[in-house]
Design a protein around this motif. Sequence first.
Motif: not given
Length: 291
Positions: A231-241, A266-281
């Motif tokens: 399955c595919f788990v989308a991530s929330e868009a974030l503009a980054i450089t 799905v929850a495992i992937v969402k945890a990965g998304h959350k971690a990456a977004r925290a770094l980038l945000a």
Amino acid sequence: MTRVAITGYASLDHVVMLDGIPTPGRTTTIVDRPEEAWPRLGGSPSYVAAALAAGGVEAASPISWVGEDEAAQDFRRHLEARNVLTDGIATVAGARTPMAILAYEPNGGCLCLYHPAIPKGLGLTREQKQVIAHADWLCITIGPSQATREALDALSPDGSLCWVVKDDPAALPPDLAVQLAARADLICFSAAEAAFVRTAFASAGPRRAGQVLIETRGGAGAQVTVGATTCFVASEALAITDPTGAGDTFAGGALAALAGGETDPVAIVKAGHKAARALLAGRVAKHNESA
């Protein structure tokens, strides 16, 4: 308490944003330099370990190598500030601490200049082997091939394995990739590395039951496969450089969830998304503050 050991190269990163594409004989202007510590903590083990610690893993230990210099002290301080253990960091006598220059072009491309600094062919110290032997999970990122082989040997038969893929035949020859593909419980790789992983699977024979495969697709999200289910788990868009470390941070977040007992892919992937977004945000927020 869950213990995770993470092998791979260390780095202190010097990150800059450029006004154009560097060409010989022309000066390219640096238009921005992140306000955070410069150089900042880098290297795959550091990003994975920081995400593990943020995800609730109390004993995340990078297994890496630094030199006999002031930069090595900075590297350790950066790890400690993120609640990451330094018991797996070895000092190489007479060497300098690895560093990288990451220069981002206006179109998003990155020029990565890496100075390994440490001698080739490094293996593990006795102390590093002990850290791995006592770990519940071993996470392999890109590092010296001899050290990777020794890490797999040191892992307890009951221990679990995560492979954070990088297509680098010099550090990861085909036979070692095949061994990792067969043994790993969790494999994280980018879409660009999917063919490399498939090649390793072709010669791997029987693989671990319940093996979790996560293929990241940049800002779009990630595809997760367990057995015959994908399955595919989308991530929330974030503009980054500056996306450096996002993939490793994603892997650390996903591993933290899995090591913590999460069984829903799905929850495992969402945890990965959350971690990456925290770094980038966090980087975006610091950039906006300084603008």
